[in-house]
Design a protein around this motif. Structure first.
Motif, PDB file in Angstrom:
ATOM      1  N   ASP A 182       0.887  -1.164   0.131  1.00 17.75           N
ATOM      2  CA  ASP A 182      -0.149  -0.022   0.057  1.00 17.75           C
ATOM      3  C   ASP A 182       0.951   1.102  -0.017  1.00 17.75           C
ATOM      4  OD1 ASP A 182      -2.254  -1.644   0.130  1.00 17.75           O
ATOM      5  OD2 ASP A 182      -2.337  -1.456   2.166  1.00 17.75           O
ATOM      6  N   ILE A 183       2.050   1.134   0.849  1.00 19.77           N
ATOM      7  CA  ILE A 183       2.856   2.464   0.578  1.00 19.77           C
ATOM      8  C   ILE A 183       3.547   2.726  -0.689  1.00 19.77           C
ATOM      9  CG2 ILE A 183       5.391   3.037   1.495  1.00 19.77           C
ATOM     10  CD1 ILE A 183       4.642   1.891   4.181  1.00 19.77           C
ATOM     11  N   LEU A 184       3.998   1.439  -1.317  1.00 20.55           N
ATOM     12  CA  LEU A 184       4.231   1.614  -2.751  1.00 20.55           C
ATOM     13  C   LEU A 184       3.485   2.305  -3.581  1.00 20.55           C
ATOM     14  CD1 LEU A 184       6.543   1.000  -4.952  1.00 20.55           C
ATOM     15  CD2 LEU A 184       5.591  -1.051  -5.205  1.00 20.55           C
ATOM     16  N   ALA A 185       1.792   1.985  -3.555  1.00 21.52           N
ATOM     17  CA  ALA A 185       0.951   2.209  -4.224  1.00 21.52           C
ATOM     18  C   ALA A 185       0.605   3.683  -4.099  1.00 21.52           C
ATOM     19  CB  ALA A 185      -0.250   1.419  -4.156  1.00 21.52           C
ATOM     20  N   ALA A 217       9.604   1.494  -3.055  1.00 25.09           N
ATOM     21  CA  ALA A 217       8.879   2.842  -2.961  1.00 25.09           C
ATOM     22  C   ALA A 217       9.998   4.243  -2.556  1.00 25.09           C
ATOM     23  CB  ALA A 217       7.951   2.803  -1.838  1.00 25.09           C
ATOM     24  N   LEU A 218      10.700   3.885  -1.612  1.00 22.05           N
ATOM     25  CA  LEU A 218      11.726   4.954  -1.330  1.00 22.05           C
ATOM     26  C   LEU A 218      12.541   5.181  -2.592  1.00 22.05           C
ATOM     27  CD1 LEU A 218      12.579   3.956   2.367  1.00 22.05           C
ATOM     28  CD2 LEU A 218      10.817   5.877   1.502  1.00 22.05           C
ATOM     29  N   SER A 219      12.879   4.340  -3.401  1.00 16.53           N
ATOM     30  CA  SER A 219      13.654   4.609  -4.479  1.00 16.53           C
ATOM     31  C   SER A 219      12.957   5.450  -5.548  1.00 16.53           C
ATOM     32  CB  SER A 219      14.376   3.119  -5.195  1.00 16.53           C
ATOM     33  OG  SER A 219      13.296   2.325  -5.706  1.00 16.53           O
ATOM     34  N   HIS A 231      10.242  -5.509   3.624  1.00 22.43           N
ATOM     35  CA  HIS A 231      11.557  -4.581   3.503  1.00 22.43           C
ATOM     36  C   HIS A 231      11.828  -4.022   2.310  1.00 22.43           C
ATOM     37  CE1 HIS A 231      15.966  -3.819   4.404  1.00 22.43           C
ATOM     38  NE2 HIS A 231      15.326  -2.702   4.790  1.00 22.43           N
ATOM     39  N   VAL A 232      11.851  -5.022   1.161  1.00 22.81           N
ATOM     40  CA  VAL A 232      12.349  -4.893  -0.019  1.00 22.81           C
ATOM     41  C   VAL A 232      11.296  -3.902  -0.724  1.00 22.81           C
ATOM     42  CG1 VAL A 232      12.702  -5.749  -2.406  1.00 22.81           C
ATOM     43  CG2 VAL A 232      13.648  -6.741  -0.535  1.00 22.81           C
TER      44      VAL A 232
END
Length: 357
Positions: free
Chosen positions: A150-153, A335-337, A329-330
């Protein structure tokens, strides 16, 4: 928020300059700090530019609010016991822990020792600082509720709204993340969810991170993970979002067309080098080599996120035991990348330009 980024970078740069000066004046004392596990040790001094760059990736206010909205329904509310730490602070601590590749005890120590990290997390020494158990429990909260996806989305939704994620084409690839192969532990065995695989003439033990990136921006839109012995092409159907018109992949994805039942999708899969080498010298071979070079120039974008999470964020080996924890973690790191790779565009959009007369 972007003014905070610049202030944070300036503070971090000044702090590192002071550390470097202390090291030049008293290298023995600085070395003792490293031996004691200080977060301000020689590892940071070795490449301060990299540390400042890592710290520069910050969330815009919109993205941060979106992430807090995802976590808030699962976050403990204040009751009769001790009040929980503010969600915004714990989220920022969690992200800094990922940026700097810090363990839970090291993150706690860094919050006590580095003022700029406390300032970014909205914490102060006059108040309680989250201890390593609190940091651990927050990570477990995200893992238990599968919030990494969900964070990546949420991050990608914000980037798409800014016009940085077009989704007209996808590039797919996978990378191996090593896991400890030693059996010198309490169980006397390696992680059963990790496996070994041979790549070239070398054996690797660990997991695989499969990603699909936007062909225009190179930003990651989908992540899956498997054991290292899983074939790359097995994940192709899960990596595509369904709206792309073109797909680029290396020769490890030969046969992917048969696994995706969709008309109008154009595939650009690399040929085997041995197949090109077998062609007779002449125009046909030259044309084939140029065609492969054009495909490779597009596929190169998929390597950038791998470089960021491995070199920028320090994920050279898995941090946890089991696929579930490492997957969370990955995915968070990818998402941060995305924020890291789009930082210049995001900061440029945040600059307020004077209106023309």
């Amino acid at each position: 928020m972007f003014t905070q980024i610049q202030d944070f970078m300036t503070e971090q740069k000044n702090a590192l300059a002071e550390q470097a000066q202390k090291f030049r004046e008293d290298p023995v004392e600085s070395a003792r700090g490293v031996a004691a596990g200080s977060a301000e040790g020689l590892k940071s001094l070795k490449n301060p530019v990299r540390v400042i760059a890592r710290s520069a990736v910050k969330l815009t206010a919109i993205t941060q609010n979106a992430l807090q909205g995802l976590i808030e329904p699962h976050y403990p509310a204040a009751g009769r016991g001790r009040r929980p730490y503010p969600l915004a602070s714990m989220l920022r601590v969690h992200l800094m822990q990922n940026w700097f590749a810090l363990s839970d005890p090291a993150m706690e120590e860094a919050l006590y020792e580095i003022a700029s990290l406390r300032a970014f997390a909205h914490l102060s020494l006059g108040e309680a600082i989250p201890d390593e158990t609190t940091i651990l429990n927050f990570r477990h909260l995200l893992e238990a509720n599968d919030l990494a996806e969900d964070i990546l989305a949420a991050v990608n939704k914000h980037l798409a709204r800014k016009g940085l994620l077009l989704k007209k084409g996808s590039i797919v690839d996978a990378t191996i993340i090593a896991a400890p192969s030693s059996t010198k532990n309490a169980g006397g065995e390696r992680d059963p969810e990790m496996h070994q695989t041979k790549k070239g003439n070398q054996w690797h033990f660990g997991m695989k991170a499969h990603i699909a990136v936007d062909a225009d921006s190179g930003l990651v839109h989908t992540v899956t993970t498997t054991a290292a012995n899983e074939s790359d092409v097995e994940q192709i159907a899960d990596l595509l979002h369904g709206k792309e018109e073109h797909v680029w992949a290396d020769s490890g994805y030969r046969g992917a067309q048969a696994r995706v039942d969709r008309e109008g999708l154009q595939w650009h899969i690399a040929a085997r080098p041995s197949d090109i080498a077998k062609l007779p010298e002449g125009r046909r071979k030259t044309a084939a080599q140029k065609h492969e070079h054009r495909k490779a120039s597009v596929r190169a974008k998929v390597e950038h996120p791998f470089r960021v999470i491995k070199r920028q964020f320090g994920l050279m080996k898995v941090r946890f035991r089991g696929l579930a924890k490492n997957t969370a973690h990955v995915v968070t790191l990818f998402a941060l990348s995305n924020l890291w790779m789009a930082r210049r565009q995001l900061m440029a959009m945040a600059v307020v330009r004077p209106r023309s007369a």
